[in-house]
Write an enzyme that holds these catalytic residues in place. Structure first.
Site, PDB file in Angstrom:
ATOM      1  N   TYR A  79      -6.492  17.280 -26.080  1.00 47.84           N
ATOM      2  CA  TYR A  79      -5.626  16.229 -26.631  1.00 47.84           C
ATOM      3  C   TYR A  79      -4.186  16.467 -26.187  1.00 47.84           C
ATOM      4  O   TYR A  79      -3.470  15.555 -25.788  1.00 47.84           O
ATOM      5  CB  TYR A  79      -5.706  16.203 -28.156  1.00 47.84           C
ATOM      6  CG  TYR A  79      -4.940  15.034 -28.742  1.00 47.84           C
ATOM      7  CD1 TYR A  79      -5.591  13.848 -29.049  1.00 47.84           C
ATOM      8  CD2 TYR A  79      -3.556  15.101 -28.942  1.00 47.84           C
ATOM      9  CE1 TYR A  79      -4.894  12.763 -29.549  1.00 47.84           C
ATOM     10  CE2 TYR A  79      -2.854  14.021 -29.431  1.00 47.84           C
ATOM     11  CZ  TYR A  79      -3.524  12.855 -29.739  1.00 47.84           C
ATOM     12  OH  TYR A  79      -2.833  11.778 -30.221  1.00 47.84           O
ATOM     13  N   PHE A 131       6.377 -10.532 -12.407  1.00 48.40           N
ATOM     14  CA  PHE A 131       4.933 -10.503 -12.571  1.00 48.40           C
ATOM     15  C   PHE A 131       4.663 -11.017 -13.987  1.00 48.40           C
ATOM     16  O   PHE A 131       5.523 -10.891 -14.861  1.00 48.40           O
ATOM     17  CB  PHE A 131       4.356  -9.095 -12.342  1.00 48.40           C
ATOM     18  CG  PHE A 131       2.854  -9.133 -12.430  1.00 48.40           C
ATOM     19  CD1 PHE A 131       2.120  -9.759 -11.445  1.00 48.40           C
ATOM     20  CD2 PHE A 131       2.187  -8.608 -13.524  1.00 48.40           C
ATOM     21  CE1 PHE A 131       0.738  -9.869 -11.549  1.00 48.40           C
ATOM     22  CE2 PHE A 131       0.810  -8.709 -13.634  1.00 48.40           C
ATOM     23  CZ  PHE A 131       0.076  -9.348 -12.647  1.00 48.40           C
ATOM     24  N   THR A 132       3.482 -11.595 -14.206  1.00 50.17           N
ATOM     25  CA  THR A 132       3.213 -12.277 -15.486  1.00 50.17           C
ATOM     26  C   THR A 132       3.514 -11.386 -16.697  1.00 50.17           C
ATOM     27  O   THR A 132       4.249 -11.777 -17.601  1.00 50.17           O
ATOM     28  CB  THR A 132       1.745 -12.740 -15.556  1.00 50.17           C
ATOM     29  OG1 THR A 132       0.908 -11.637 -15.222  1.00 50.17           O
ATOM     30  CG2 THR A 132       1.470 -13.890 -14.590  1.00 50.17           C
ATOM     31  N   ASP A 222       9.027  -1.297  -9.573  1.00 50.58           N
ATOM     32  CA  ASP A 222       7.613  -1.465  -9.910  1.00 50.58           C
ATOM     33  C   ASP A 222       6.804  -1.102  -8.672  1.00 50.58           C
ATOM     34  O   ASP A 222       6.773  -1.848  -7.686  1.00 50.58           O
ATOM     35  CB  ASP A 222       7.349  -2.916 -10.341  1.00 50.58           C
ATOM     36  CG  ASP A 222       5.872  -3.180 -10.673  1.00 50.58           C
ATOM     37  OD1 ASP A 222       5.006  -2.386 -10.254  1.00 50.58           O
ATOM     38  OD2 ASP A 222       5.590  -4.189 -11.345  1.00 50.58           O
ATOM     39  N   LYS A 265      -4.056  -0.273  -9.096  1.00 53.55           N
ATOM     40  CA  LYS A 265      -4.046  -0.750  -7.701  1.00 53.55           C
ATOM     41  C   LYS A 265      -3.890   0.488  -6.819  1.00 53.55           C
ATOM     42  O   LYS A 265      -4.878   1.113  -6.463  1.00 53.55           O
ATOM     43  CB  LYS A 265      -2.909  -1.752  -7.518  1.00 53.55           C
ATOM     44  CG  LYS A 265      -3.130  -3.042  -8.308  1.00 53.55           C
ATOM     45  CD  LYS A 265      -1.876  -3.901  -8.318  1.00 53.55           C
ATOM     46  CE  LYS A 265      -2.048  -5.152  -9.128  1.00 53.55           C
ATOM     47  NZ  LYS A 265      -2.712  -6.261  -8.432  1.00 53.55           N
ATOM     48  N   ARG A 388      -3.025 -18.500  -9.310  1.00 55.57           N
ATOM     49  CA  ARG A 388      -1.675 -17.959  -9.445  1.00 55.57           C
ATOM     50  C   ARG A 388      -0.720 -19.127  -9.206  1.00 55.57           C
ATOM     51  O   ARG A 388      -0.165 -19.302  -8.135  1.00 55.57           O
ATOM     52  CB  ARG A 388      -1.418 -16.836  -8.438  1.00 55.57           C
ATOM     53  CG  ARG A 388      -2.247 -15.591  -8.658  1.00 55.57           C
ATOM     54  CD  ARG A 388      -1.734 -14.606  -9.705  1.00 55.57           C
ATOM     55  NE  ARG A 388      -1.930 -14.926 -11.093  1.00 55.57           N
ATOM     56  CZ  ARG A 388      -1.942 -14.025 -12.066  1.00 55.57           C
ATOM     57  NH1 ARG A 388      -1.795 -12.740 -11.806  1.00 55.57           N
ATOM     58  NH2 ARG A 388      -2.081 -14.379 -13.310  1.00 55.57           N
ATOM     59  N   PHE A 454      -3.543 -18.178 -18.900  1.00 61.98           N
ATOM     60  CA  PHE A 454      -4.520 -18.117 -17.802  1.00 61.98           C
ATOM     61  C   PHE A 454      -5.704 -17.208 -18.133  1.00 61.98           C
ATOM     62  O   PHE A 454      -6.771 -17.362 -17.572  1.00 61.98           O
ATOM     63  CB  PHE A 454      -3.851 -17.672 -16.493  1.00 61.98           C
ATOM     64  CG  PHE A 454      -3.232 -16.304 -16.530  1.00 61.98           C
ATOM     65  CD1 PHE A 454      -1.921 -16.130 -16.927  1.00 61.98           C
ATOM     66  CD2 PHE A 454      -3.966 -15.186 -16.150  1.00 61.98           C
ATOM     67  CE1 PHE A 454      -1.344 -14.868 -16.953  1.00 61.98           C
ATOM     68  CE2 PHE A 454      -3.404 -13.920 -16.162  1.00 61.98           C
ATOM     69  CZ  PHE A 454      -2.084 -13.763 -16.582  1.00 61.98           C
TER      70      PHE A 454
HETATM   71  N1  F0G Z   1       3.243  -5.070 -11.948  1.00 59.83           N
HETATM   72  C1  F0G Z   1       2.585  -5.620 -10.913  1.00 59.83           C
HETATM   73  C2  F0G Z   1       3.302  -5.844  -9.634  1.00 59.83           C
HETATM   74  C3  F0G Z   1       1.227  -5.946 -11.041  1.00 59.83           C
HETATM   75  O1  F0G Z   1       0.600  -6.487 -10.016  1.00 59.83           O
HETATM   76  C4  F0G Z   1       0.572  -5.707 -12.265  1.00 59.83           C
HETATM   77  C5  F0G Z   1      -0.821  -6.071 -12.459  1.00 59.83           C
HETATM   78  C6  F0G Z   1       1.303  -5.140 -13.321  1.00 59.83           C
HETATM   79  C7  F0G Z   1       2.637  -4.832 -13.128  1.00 59.83           C
HETATM   80  C8  F0G Z   1       0.671  -4.864 -14.654  1.00 59.83           C
HETATM   81  O2  F0G Z   1      -0.188  -3.784 -14.523  1.00 59.83           O
HETATM   82  O3  F0G Z   1      -2.438  -4.734 -15.060  1.00 59.83           O
HETATM   83  O4  F0G Z   1      -2.039  -2.278 -15.050  1.00 59.83           O
HETATM   84  O5  F0G Z   1      -1.088  -3.685 -16.821  1.00 59.83           O
HETATM   85  N2  F0G Z   1      -1.472  -6.821 -11.683  1.00 59.83           N
HETATM   86  C9  F0G Z   1      -2.883  -7.188 -11.827  1.00 59.83           C
HETATM   87  C10 F0G Z   1      -3.254  -8.251 -10.833  1.00 59.83           C
HETATM   88  C11 F0G Z   1      -3.281  -7.534 -13.206  1.00 59.83           C
HETATM   89  O6  F0G Z   1      -4.384  -8.757 -10.922  1.00 59.83           O
HETATM   90  O7  F0G Z   1      -2.469  -8.571  -9.949  1.00 59.83           O
HETATM   91  P1  F0G Z   1      -1.511  -3.619 -15.417  1.00 59.83           P
END
Ligand code: F0G
Length: 480
Positions: A79, A131-132, A222, A265, A388, A454
């Site tokens: 832990y 990013f979303t 990022d 990723k 997207r 989405f």
């Molecule tokens: N920043 C970028 C540039 C991303 O592409 C993503 C996630 C995140 C932050 C958030 O990271 O999903 O680990 O919480 N991209 C995924 C995609 C979801 O499908 O492009 P996460």
């Protein structure tokens, strides 16, 4: 690795061999239509068993290496004080050059902590693109996101090699307009995802850092797609072709105050991290880490994934790993272009992006062309991709629709997962769909969640176009 064939064509060749496989299925058109209808024309609602090639995302679905799996087996299940954390810390130091590391369960968890610690209501956050999840977290903390990309960024037919750059003049203008005290940090997203996986140059990063430094504004990076960012600098930016991926990453990191990433990723695991050199930031994040994520040495991740992240991070230093997705994306996009299909150029990282505005010019943005295209691709091929575009946007405070700059259907290429013949199948079906594009119609919401709609939103096909497209698919390809 890209190799040139005797006929002059350049193709990506896999520098690995497959030793574990997963069975996939290509369901009949009738079954695909049923899945799409039941799932509200939202590809997120599909189940794996209904999907032939899953190109929804490159997140958490990459092939792991033998050494990553081996590390998972020997993971230290503590832990607190787990050895995996220290192996991760060493890997972060060696690869990225940071002393202080906080694991988090995924990228958006890092964004949450960043927002919690650094953002005050009424501030503005300049960035190359949102990013979303980034946007939602920063806005929930009371900030306004300012996207100050270069003009080329939203030209889907541009050949500009670094469309993900942040515009230096616009950055200066933002600082002048809002003042330093209203800007907690500037954010650079490597290989800007929603622009179509477009990189910035090291030159641009340095320039932005210089401006930020002049005003004492920290630079947040990022690095969710850092391996592709380094690969594009190596292959596109003058003077970097002889440099290693490791050297390029180090040069990038020299400009960064706060680094965070989704490791789903780059590093091919299910996790994320924040890394810094200034202990002041580390101490601030550390306070909240156990509240939202978990103890420092696992940060909400499985310890197995922590171990695999340490190995995966080191593996991106191999150019054949760093370029594994980008090279397939290039091949995929170029084959689509040869077939006349409108895609975002130049090919970027993570995915081939269909330009829905040009693919389906008869569908207005109010009827979600990118969502319609994602549904059409699934119906025609069993391939799952992701909308997207406007569906991925949030409504404004008054509840009005905010039309996206770009309407893209993203066909992600998970790292080291799909083969050339599968890509060829995708090209063929998408080219067929383009020829029959008039059969694809618009969508309307039936159930619309208030945030990140989405993910769980349900839509319906206007004028029942799904069934009509199906007749044409059947006539051409038979049942499948
Ligand atoms: N920043 C970028 C540039 C991303 O592409 C993503 C996630 C995140 C932050 C958030 O990271 O999903 O680990 O919480 N991209 C995924 C995609 C979801 O499908 O492009 P996460």
């Amino acid at each position: 690795m890209l190799v040139r064939l005797a006929n002059g064509r350049e193709i990506p060749v896999e520098m690995h061999k497959t030793r574990i496989v997963q069975k996939i299925y290509l369901k009949s058109f009738a079954e695909r239509l049923k899945a799409m209808e039941e799932g509200g024309y939202n590809t997120f609602s599909l189940r794996t068993r209904d999907i032939f090639l899953d190109m929804l995302t490159d997140s958490g679905v990459n092939a792991m290496s033998d050494n990553q799996l081996a590390a998972m087996i020997t993971a230290d299940d503590a832990y607190a004080g787990g050895e995996g954390y220290y192996r991760l810390k060493d890997a972060v130091k060696d690869v990225l050059g940071f002393d202080w590391v906080l694991p988090v369960h995924q990228g958006r968890a890092a964004e949450h902590l960043l927002a919690k610690v650094l953002i005050k209501p009424g501030t503005v956050i300049p960035m190359n693109y949102h990013f979303t999840t980034t946007k939602v977290h920063f806005e929930l903390a009371g900030a306004t996101v300012l996207e100050i990309y270069i003009d080329e960024a939203i030209n889907t037919q541009s050949k500009h090699p670094f469309k993900g750059s942040l515009d230096p003049q616009k950055f200066r203008d933002v600082i002048k307009k809002y003042g330093r005290e209203k800007i907690p940090f500037v954010r650079m997203e490597a290989t800007a995802n929603l622009l179509g996986g477009q990189p910035f140059s090291l030159d641009n990063l340095r320039e932005i850092r210089k401006i930020a430094n002049e005003h004492g504004i920290p630079l947040v990076f990022d690095g969710s797609l850092i391996q592709e960012a380094a690969y594009f600098i190596k292959t596109r930016e003058k003077g970097y072709d002889k440099k290693s991926i490791g050297d390029i990453i180090k040069e990038m990191m020299a400009e960064v105050d706060i680094y965070y990433m989704s490791a789903r990723k780059t590093a091919s695991v299910r996790g994320g991290l924040i890394a810094v050199n200034d202990k002041k930031y580390y101490d601030q994040f550390l306070v909240w880490l156990p509240v939202y994520e978990g103890f420092l040495t696992y940060g909400g991740m499985s310890v197995k994934e922590v171990e695999a992240m340490a190995v995966g991070l080191r593996e991106i230093l191999d150019v054949e790993v760093a370029g594994s997705s980008a090279e397939f994306v290039k091949y995929f996009a170029e084959r689509l272009i040869e077939s006349g299909v409108p895609v975002v150029t130049p090919p970027g990282g993570l995915a081939a992006h269909l330009d829905a505005k040009r693919f389906l010019p008869h569908i207005p943005q109010s009827q979600y062309p990118a969502g319609a295209l994602a549904a059409g691709v699934y119906l025609a091929s069993g391939i799952r991709c992701m909308e997207r575009g406007t569906i991925s946007m949030e409504r404004d405070a008054k509840g009005n629709e905010v039309f996206a700059d770009l309407e893209l259907a993203r066909l992600a290429v998970p790292r080291r997962v799909y083969s050339m013949s599968q890509i060829e199948f995708a090209v063929d079906r998408i080219a067929w769909l383009y020829k029959n594009r008039d059969l694809v119609g618009g969508l309307k919401f039936v159930e619309e969640p208030p945030v990140l709609r989405f993910f769980f939103g349900k839509l319906a096909a206007l004028d029942n176009w799904g069934a009509k497209l199906g007749e044409a698919v059947k006539k051409n390809f038979g049942e499948r």
